[in-house]
Design a protein around this motif. Structure first.
Motif, PDB file in Angstrom:
ATOM      1  N   PHE A 187       0.828  -1.208   0.000  1.00 42.89           N
ATOM      2  CA  PHE A 187       0.000   0.000   0.000  1.00 42.89           C
ATOM      3  C   PHE A 187       0.861   1.256   0.000  1.00 42.89           C
ATOM      4  CE2 PHE A 187      -3.473  -2.834   1.013  1.00 42.89           C
ATOM      5  CZ  PHE A 187      -4.577  -2.184   0.500  1.00 42.89           C
ATOM      6  N   ALA A 188       1.987   1.229   0.711  1.00 44.22           N
ATOM      7  CA  ALA A 188       2.892   2.380   0.690  1.00 44.22           C
ATOM      8  C   ALA A 188       3.449   2.597  -0.719  1.00 44.22           C
ATOM      9  CB  ALA A 188       4.027   2.168   1.685  1.00 44.22           C
ATOM     10  N   TYR A 189       3.743   1.500  -1.415  1.00 43.66           N
ATOM     11  CA  TYR A 189       4.219   1.607  -2.798  1.00 43.66           C
ATOM     12  C   TYR A 189       3.134   2.188  -3.703  1.00 43.66           C
ATOM     13  CZ  TYR A 189       5.180   0.105  -7.562  1.00 43.66           C
ATOM     14  OH  TYR A 189       5.340   0.079  -8.928  1.00 43.66           O
ATOM     15  N   LEU A 190       1.875   1.731  -3.515  1.00 43.23           N
ATOM     16  CA  LEU A 190       0.781   2.245  -4.350  1.00 43.23           C
ATOM     17  C   LEU A 190       0.630   3.757  -4.197  1.00 43.23           C
ATOM     18  CD1 LEU A 190      -2.086  -0.408  -3.989  1.00 43.23           C
ATOM     19  CD2 LEU A 190      -0.545  -0.051  -5.929  1.00 43.23           C
ATOM     20  N   SER A 191       0.902   4.269  -3.000  1.00 42.51           N
ATOM     21  CA  SER A 191       0.764   5.717  -2.787  1.00 42.51           C
ATOM     22  C   SER A 191       1.734   6.500  -3.665  1.00 42.51           C
ATOM     23  CB  SER A 191       0.990   6.051  -1.308  1.00 42.51           C
ATOM     24  OG  SER A 191       2.349   5.900  -0.960  1.00 42.51           O
ATOM     25  N   THR A 192       2.890   5.891  -3.979  1.00 44.02           N
ATOM     26  CA  THR A 192       3.866   6.586  -4.837  1.00 44.02           C
ATOM     27  C   THR A 192       3.416   6.613  -6.290  1.00 44.02           C
ATOM     28  OG1 THR A 192       5.155   4.570  -5.278  1.00 44.02           O
ATOM     29  CG2 THR A 192       5.716   5.831  -3.292  1.00 44.02           C
ATOM     30  N   GLN A 193       2.470   5.745  -6.639  1.00 38.71           N
ATOM     31  CA  GLN A 193       1.977   5.693  -8.014  1.00 38.71           C
ATOM     32  C   GLN A 193       0.801   6.647  -8.256  1.00 38.71           C
ATOM     33  OE1 GLN A 193       3.846   3.579 -10.103  1.00 38.71           O
ATOM     34  NE2 GLN A 193       4.969   3.603  -8.161  1.00 38.71           N
ATOM     35  N   HIS A 194       0.308   7.232  -7.162  1.00 42.35           N
ATOM     36  CA  HIS A 194      -0.837   8.130  -7.298  1.00 42.35           C
ATOM     37  C   HIS A 194      -0.372   9.549  -7.572  1.00 42.35           C
ATOM     38  CE1 HIS A 194      -3.881  10.924  -5.453  1.00 42.35           C
ATOM     39  NE2 HIS A 194      -4.616  10.284  -6.342  1.00 42.35           N
ATOM     40  N   VAL A 195      -0.981  10.182  -8.550  1.00 44.67           N
ATOM     41  CA  VAL A 195      -0.668  11.567  -8.885  1.00 44.67           C
ATOM     42  C   VAL A 195      -1.574  12.483  -8.085  1.00 44.67           C
ATOM     43  CG1 VAL A 195      -0.541  13.286 -10.727  1.00 44.67           C
ATOM     44  CG2 VAL A 195       0.034  10.883 -11.190  1.00 44.67           C
ATOM     45  N   GLU A 196      -0.982  13.404  -7.334  1.00 40.18           N
ATOM     46  CA  GLU A 196      -1.768  14.290  -6.472  1.00 40.18           C
ATOM     47  C   GLU A 196      -2.761  15.108  -7.290  1.00 40.18           C
ATOM     48  OE1 GLU A 196      -1.084  17.641  -2.962  1.00 40.18           O
ATOM     49  OE2 GLU A 196       0.631  16.668  -3.937  1.00 40.18           O
ATOM     50  N   GLY A 197      -3.995  15.157  -6.803  1.00 37.86           N
ATOM     51  CA  GLY A 197      -5.051  15.895  -7.482  1.00 37.86           C
ATOM     52  C   GLY A 197      -5.918  15.018  -8.359  1.00 37.86           C
ATOM     53  N   GLU A 198      -5.451  13.806  -8.654  1.00 37.10           N
ATOM     54  CA  GLU A 198      -6.240  12.884  -9.464  1.00 37.10           C
ATOM     55  C   GLU A 198      -7.009  11.913  -8.564  1.00 37.10           C
ATOM     56  OE1 GLU A 198      -3.932  10.849 -12.361  1.00 37.10           O
ATOM     57  OE2 GLU A 198      -3.356  12.670 -13.449  1.00 37.10           O
ATOM     58  N   SER A 199      -8.015  11.268  -9.141  1.00 40.01           N
ATOM     59  CA  SER A 199      -8.805  10.294  -8.396  1.00 40.01           C
ATOM     60  C   SER A 199      -7.971   9.052  -8.086  1.00 40.01           C
ATOM     61  CB  SER A 199     -10.045   9.899  -9.211  1.00 40.01           C
ATOM     62  OG  SER A 199     -10.681   8.775  -8.640  1.00 40.01           O
ATOM     63  N   TYR A 200      -8.255   8.446  -6.934  1.00 41.32           N
ATOM     64  CA  TYR A 200      -7.575   7.190  -6.595  1.00 41.32           C
ATOM     65  C   TYR A 200      -8.114   6.020  -7.400  1.00 41.32           C
ATOM     66  CZ  TYR A 200      -5.016   9.133  -2.625  1.00 41.32           C
ATOM     67  OH  TYR A 200      -4.151   9.846  -1.839  1.00 41.32           O
ATOM     68  N   GLY A 201      -9.288   6.199  -8.004  1.00 35.80           N
ATOM     69  CA  GLY A 201      -9.834   5.168  -8.866  1.00 35.80           C
ATOM     70  C   GLY A 201      -9.997   3.830  -8.168  1.00 35.80           C
TER      71      GLY A 201
END
Length: 506
Positions: free
Chosen positions: A43-57
């Motif tokens: 889950f910590a790794y997934l957070s690095t793949q998320h672009v701030e301001g976009e939906s988590y989908g």
């Protein structure tokens, strides 16, 4: 039934030791640490793949899925919920885990709804405890035992009592289970089946009665979200009752089970086999009750009055204070303390101890409900509900709207355990959607309330499930696993009914 087969060269003690070592190896702390550590790192790794301001989908669904996965493995709701909470916080901001956990805990504890739930659960636990220690619950059970002579009659009576206690699902979960435990034990009905009978007449009944805490709450929400003009919320709610498919069908299913028409299957079948063998209470559950040797004896009639009067005061006071169970429980508790002290059934110290012990008994259910609200807060930050609705939007039509609203909202409430809080987020989306499709508003509201009742009924860490299991004498997971097949039957029938009504009323 298991059969031990001796094998050449292996004696029984060696086999037993090997089995024990295998079990210990599977449940070793080191393996659990590696298991959870790997998941949290993911889950910590997934957070690095998320672009701030976009939906988590799709990522927004993962904490809820983790909770369900861990719950199935461990059979422990509180631990599985906290696994999902930590995973969700890591997904949101892995570098701020401790501060985020502290802020989330404080915000939930300071939440007005949580404070209300804590006080209501504690006071209801104290009130039931007083009724038990004063001998009133025993008198009520003896009265029923003198009139009910069959196993089927016991189950049908449990359902009937659940319908009569319609004002609130918390009251239903605690009062009905407490008053029926001795009788169901006598007829070798498992505590899991008792919990199913009680829970199936809690939320499913409360949504069908306009004089309930659910009706008052949702009528106000409907007005706030533009579903109806101000002052007409209750009128719209009453118009929606015929379309609350899950409530009606859950009642049908539970009465079919109580009457013996719909049989036992899955985990319920195993629980009933155990009960028929003479063990209605599951293994690992502490025997409920207390030392009755010093209990002051009263006549059966007086004991019955001592049970029914506090219940009547509770309902009357709740209705008088605008369907507020907290104020009703406060008035009923004070009334019961005065009545029992006047009859010298319990000393003042014993009455106070009964209330405090009732609060203590409810600590674990309260903790589970509070943790469930923490999950809801994380899901709100991840925008899980809008993601699910947006994903279904391309498939929506006027005809499909009620059924898809039921399916999506039922999934959300099941995943979060918050049958009330979810609709604060979803109603501003669903109501304008129904208006734009020119769909019948009573049908749409009926689909929404059906989803809410299903989530409260089926989720293993919802307040209704936790309180019912506590009152009935089994764990939330034992209750949830035995109940879920029946809840899914009612849900499938409700989905089909709403689908048909959608096409008929389009």
């Amino acid at each position: 039934m298991s059969t031990d087969i001796a094998q050449p060269g292996i004696d029984s003690s060696t086999a037993a030791n090997a089995t024990q070592q295998t079990v210990e190896g599977v449940n070793s702390p080191q393996k659990w640490l590696l298991f959870y550590g790997g998941i949290m790192a993911f889950f910590a790794y997934l957070s690095t793949q998320h672009v701030e301001g976009e939906s988590y989908g799709f990522y927004s669904l993962l904490p809820a899925l983790l909770i369900l996965f861990v719950a199935v493995i461990t059979k422990k709701p509180l631990e599985s919920i906290f696994a999902g909470i930590i995973a969700g916080l890591l997904l949101l901001d892995p570098g701020n885990l401790v501060n985020a956990m502290g802020d989330l805990s404080i915000s939930v504890v300071m939440n007005e709804t949580i404070a209300w739930i804590v006080l209501v659960c504690g006071m209801m636990g104290g009130l039931i405890n007083m009724l038990e220690r004063g001998g009133s619950v025993l008198s009520f059970g003896e009265m029923l035992a003198g009139r009910i002579k069959t196993r089927r009659g016991t189950m049908l009576t449990t359902c009937a009592l659940g319908i009569m206690v319609f004002i609130d699902d918390y009251l239903n979960s605690l009062a009905v289970s407490a008053s029926m435990k001795r009788l169901t034990d006598h007829y070798k009905i498992s505590r899991e089946k008792l919990a199913f009978l009680v829970d199936s007449t809690a939320a499913p009944v409360c949504i069908l009665v306009p004089v309930s805490t659910w009706a008052v709450y949702f009528a106000a929400l409907l007005e706030e979200n533009g579903a109806t003009p101000a002052g007409n919320g209750m009128s719209l709610y009453i118009e929606s009752i015929p379309f609350m498919a899950y409530g009606w069908l859950a009642l049908l299913v539970v009465f079919l089970v109580a009457a013996g028409i719909l049989g036992d299957f899955g985990a319920m079948k195993h629980a009933e086999k155990r009960a028929q063998a003479g063990q209605p209470i599951p293994s690992g559950i502490l025997l409920d009750g207390f030392d009755t040797s010093n209990m002051k004896k009263t006549s059966s009639f007086v004991g019955l009055i001592n049970f029914l009067l506090p219940m009547a005061v509770l309902v009357a006071a709740s209705v008088y204070y605008d369907i507020d169970l907290l104020l009703g429980a406060l008035v009923a508790s004070m009334f019961t303390m005065v009545m029992y002290f006047w009859q010298r059934l319990l000393t003042f110290g014993q009455l106070v101890d009964s209330m405090l012990d009732g609060f203590k008994v409810m600590l674990h259910p309260i903790a589970v409900v509070c943790a469930g609200f923490m999950v809801k807060e994380i899901n709100d930050q991840l925008a899980m509900t809008p993601y699910i609705i947006d994903s279904l939007t391309p498939y929506l039509s006027k005809e499909m709207l009620p059924a898809l609203v039921f399916a999506s909202m039922a999934a959300v409430v099941f995943a979060t355990g918050s049958s009330w809080g979810v609709f604060v987020v979803s109603l501003p989306i669903v109501i304008p959607m129904a208006i734009s499709f020119d769909m019948s508003m009573p049908l749409t509201v009926g689909a929404l309330l059906s989803a809410s009742a299903f989530g409260s009924h089926a989720c293993f860490f919802s307040d209704s499930t936790v309180l019912t299991s506590q009152g009935s004498g089994c764990t939330p997971m034992q209750h949830a696993l035995t109940q879920i097949p029946y809840a899914l039957i009612a849900a499938a029938l409700a989905f089909t009914s709403l689908l048909i009504m959608g096409f008929v009323m389009a």
